[in-house]
Design a protein around this motif. Structure first.
Motif, PDB file in Angstrom:
ATOM      1  N   ALA A   1      -8.453  75.690 118.560  1.00 45.79           N
ATOM      2  CA  ALA A   1      -7.311  75.180 117.802  1.00 45.79           C
ATOM      3  C   ALA A   1      -7.152  76.042 116.558  1.00 45.79           C
ATOM      4  N   PHE A   2      -5.908  76.407 116.242  1.00 46.03           N
ATOM      5  CA  PHE A   2      -5.702  77.208 115.043  1.00 46.03           C
ATOM      6  C   PHE A   2      -4.505  76.703 114.256  1.00 46.03           C
ATOM      7  N   ASP A   3      -4.523  77.011 112.982  1.00 47.73           N
ATOM      8  CA  ASP A   3      -3.432  76.623 112.088  1.00 47.73           C
ATOM      9  C   ASP A   3      -3.269  77.698 111.025  1.00 47.73           C
ATOM     10  N   ILE A   4      -2.024  77.935 110.627  1.00 44.70           N
ATOM     11  CA  ILE A   4      -1.737  78.980 109.645  1.00 44.70           C
ATOM     12  C   ILE A   4      -0.954  78.402 108.473  1.00 44.70           C
ATOM     13  N   GLU A   5      -1.291  78.839 107.288  1.00 44.29           N
ATOM     14  CA  GLU A   5      -0.538  78.463 106.088  1.00 44.29           C
ATOM     15  C   GLU A   5      -0.013  79.735 105.423  1.00 44.29           C
TER      16      GLU A   5
ATOM     17  N   ASP B   1       0.774  73.087 122.914  1.00 45.57           N
ATOM     18  CA  ASP B   1       1.135  72.380 121.684  1.00 45.57           C
ATOM     19  C   ASP B   1       0.648  70.938 121.752  1.00 45.57           C
ATOM     20  N   SER B   2      -0.320  70.589 120.910  1.00 44.19           N
ATOM     21  CA  SER B   2      -0.869  69.229 120.905  1.00 44.19           C
ATOM     22  C   SER B   2       0.161  68.214 120.418  1.00 44.19           C
ATOM     23  N   GLN B   3       1.093  68.645 119.565  1.00 45.14           N
ATOM     24  CA  GLN B   3       2.133  67.739 119.072  1.00 45.14           C
ATOM     25  C   GLN B   3       3.040  67.289 120.218  1.00 45.14           C
ATOM     26  N   LEU B   4       3.439  68.231 121.055  1.00 48.56           N
ATOM     27  CA  LEU B   4       4.264  67.923 122.211  1.00 48.56           C
ATOM     28  C   LEU B   4       3.510  67.027 123.191  1.00 48.56           C
TER      29      LEU B   4
ATOM     30  N   ALA C   1      -8.224  68.662 112.843  1.00 48.01           N
ATOM     31  CA  ALA C   1      -7.473  67.467 113.235  1.00 48.01           C
ATOM     32  C   ALA C   1      -6.722  67.702 114.540  1.00 48.01           C
ATOM     33  N   THR C   2      -6.242  68.920 114.729  1.00 49.22           N
ATOM     34  CA  THR C   2      -5.556  69.275 115.971  1.00 49.22           C
ATOM     35  C   THR C   2      -6.519  69.219 117.153  1.00 49.22           C
TER      36      THR C   2
ATOM     37  N   ALA D   1       4.296  64.235 112.682  1.00 53.08           N
ATOM     38  CA  ALA D   1       3.555  65.146 111.815  1.00 53.08           C
ATOM     39  C   ALA D   1       2.065  64.935 112.056  1.00 53.08           C
ATOM     40  N   LEU D   2       1.275  65.950 111.759  1.00 52.24           N
ATOM     41  CA  LEU D   2      -0.152  65.887 112.039  1.00 52.24           C
ATOM     42  C   LEU D   2      -0.833  64.738 111.297  1.00 52.24           C
ATOM     43  N   HIS D   3      -0.436  64.499 110.046  1.00 54.83           N
ATOM     44  CA  HIS D   3      -1.099  63.434 109.288  1.00 54.83           C
ATOM     45  C   HIS D   3      -0.791  62.055 109.871  1.00 54.83           C
ATOM     46  N   LYS D   4       0.379  61.898 110.505  1.00 53.42           N
ATOM     47  CA  LYS D   4       0.718  60.617 111.131  1.00 53.42           C
ATOM     48  C   LYS D   4      -0.064  60.416 112.426  1.00 53.42           C
TER      49      LYS D   4
END
Length: 315
Positions: free
Chosen positions: A5-9, A121-124, A160-161, A137-140
């Motif tokens: 899992a990866f995330d970019i800011e 996509d984990s959100q999908l 979290a993802t 949203a991820l926090h929800k």
């Protein structure tokens, strides 16, 4: 198979290429965390902690002194590219296409090659599992599944993802591959700076339209491949629907080898001499392969897997 899992800011929401951190979390098949890290990057741009809207109050947990002493994107490109393209990992993120756009912007900024890889996509997947109309949203999602994390910290977001995917597997009783198949999810891909978002083929557009778009994309790619031999002169190749819709490395490598060796791609089974199929079989393929097998038994059609075709033409 391991999960990544990866995330970019970005330090400045107005500038996609201003990547300042990339969080990477890796887990084994049982979702035991093997490693987690935050790759800090000097964005070499102005910082804008309010994102792209005025006074939204985003806390990116940035230490400017640390960032200013960190390597820039060009210096960590090799590490990032190596991780994301490593085939031992199933790569995914939350609203992942946004992260891929940032990668592309940074690669363009530093005149670096595109990072070609596939992702889910984990959100999908979470939306489809819950049967909801809108993505969360991820926090929800974290609140829903009881996960505590530090939002907008790349490493924490990636963590979290990862726990979101773990939750979906545990609650559904299905493997990741089975979840993707159940919801007819086509993984996303990034190829030569052309981004294809992860989507569910159910309810997006008609199956006919989805297939037509895939055909057009394959033909467009085929037109860019240079013929190098006449090995398959006057030979037409037809692909399984699942392979055509996969939009992955196997598909493009197959098409490349067909054209490179003088063959041609056709969507018409009746006009083909060779039928190439992928690793998975869709409902469309099940009905179609009855005819494929009939033609093969009559000696009118050769049936071969994409992996075998690639192997035979790259020796």
């Amino acid at each position: 198979m391991k999960y990544l899992a990866f995330d970019i800011e970005a330090a400045n929401g107005y500038q996609l290429s201003s990547i300042c951190s990339i969080g990477v979390v890796i887990a084994d098949e049982q979702f035991n965390i093997l490693s987690r890290q935050n790759i800090w990057i000097n964005p070499k741009t102005k910082y804008n902690l309010n994102g792209t809207r005025q006074n939204v109050g985003i806390d990116l947990h940035l230490d400017k002194k640390l960032l200013n002493s960190s390597p820039d994107f060009k210096q960590v490109y090799g590490v990032i590219s190596g991780i994301l393209t490593d085939t031992q990992y199933f790569v995914f993120g939350h609203a992942v296409d946004a992260d891929v756009r940032m990668l592309n912007a940074a690669c363009n900024r530093y005149k670096l090659p595109c990072i070609n890889f596939e992702f889910a996509d984990s959100q999908l997947l979470y939306r489809l599992f819950k049967g909801e109309k809108e993505v969360k949203a991820l926090h929800k999602i974290a609140l829903d599944i009881g996960v505590e994390f530090e939002e907008h910290n790349s490493e924490e977001d990636a963590y979290a993802t990862m726990l979101t995917l773990k939750y979906l597997v545990e609650q559904s009783g299905l493997s990741v591959d089975e979840l993707l198949e159940k919801y007819r999810i086509r993984k996303g891909s990034n190829r030569n700076f052309e981004l294809s978002r992860p989507v569910s083929l159910d309810g997006q557009v008609s199956k006919k339209r989805v297939t037509q778009v895939a055909w057009e994309k394959i033909r467009k790619y085929a037109s860019t491949v240079k013929k190098c031999s006449n090995k398959y002169k006057d030979t037409a190749f037809c692909l399984s629907r699942t392979l055509e819709l996969s939009d992955d490395e196997t598909l493009y490598k197959t098409v490349e080898l067909i054209v490179k060796n003088g063959g041609r791609y056709t969507t018409k089974l009746a006009k083909s001499k060779v039928y190439i199929y992928g690793d998975f079989t869709s409902e469309q393929d099940i009905a179609r392969e009855k005819r494929v097998n009939e033609l093969a038994e009559q000696g009118l059609l050769t049936k071969i897997s994409a992996q075998q075709f690639i192997k035979e033409n790259t020796l």
